[in-house]
Design a protein around this motif. Sequence first.
Motif: not given
Length: 382
Positions: A233, A236-237, A240, A242
């Motif tokens: 996470e 991803r979060d 950022g 891909p």
Amino acid sequence: MSLAERSEYDLAVLALNGLRRGRTTGSCATAAVKAALNLLLAGERCEQVKVSLPDGVHYLLVPIQKVDWLAADVVRAEVLKDGGDDPDNTHGATIFAEVRRNDARQLRFFAGRGVGTATRPGLRVAVGEPAINPVPRQMMRMAVAEVLDEALAEQADAGFDLSIGCEDGEAIARKTFNPRLGIVGGISILGTSGIVEPMSMATWIASIEVYVRVALGGGASSVAYLPGKIGREYARDVLGLPERCSVQIANFLGDSLDFTQKALEEEGRTLDVLWLAGHPGKLAKVLDGWWDTHSGKSKMAMAGVARVAAELGYPAPLVQEIENANTVEAAMEILKSEPGAQAFWMEIERRIGALAHARVPAVKRLEVRLFDLAGNSLGADA
């Protein structure tokens, strides 16, 4: 999502590395619980049962090896553990559940023969509890609810004792870290997804090179390597990145770094940032020179963490307590109340990063972020 709305998770579909997936001990134990309950409550002997997976979308169809009455009020069901192509110590073992009603109107978990009991703090279960991890317990609770909802809604408040065991589990456990962790009497019932991903294989090492090259492809300036799901996470979060730029490298940190250096050299370029994100139980092993972090090929990380604490001037009794902790998670609890705990973990991150960076000179900057099992940041905040 109800069981009727879920779709089957097809184990016949191979993993991306071409290997066969399997069922966790948690999925096997849950299937055994469900089969035993079906006989106990509905008089039905099942040859297979549907086990709802934690993803909320799929179920797993699990064959039942045997189900029968042990006594007038006790049913035992057995499931053969199939770990797919992963060389799991429990592959081929018989996981069983013995289920009976109780008057407490609660669902209670017990360690049957061959399943261990926690004797030290720092594990996913409390001291004195059977070594059945939280997600398998959640899966079993859901299985019980499903049987009650489908067959005997009027007994929705019924209580059951679930005794989970493993044939020859005590011998199997001696091949694992369980004795060192303070889990006595047998194996642990594990799994976070219900599915065994075949990662700890020589073939998987080769496939990691493919994943690394895909992540670096197209001139990517930043990639993240994750030993497991912890840190996903964050990549991803927060970062950022891909999905293709986040590589789950399992235990093969050294190989992954070498693959990275090789690919960048071949492309004649550098990489701006490489992130290593995960639990220190894996990543901190680098402090002692372990680049393959598999439990069978490395020692646990507490000695390295304790050594850093000593070098930073922590009191000798505290350093000894860290070194004697049964898990790094337990060491985190010890350090939690200490002033400067965040700075301590930032130093651990820095040292891991420096060691890893030396292996990939084509990377301009290498950053490490450590998280506990719940995904909370231990060191740097961003």
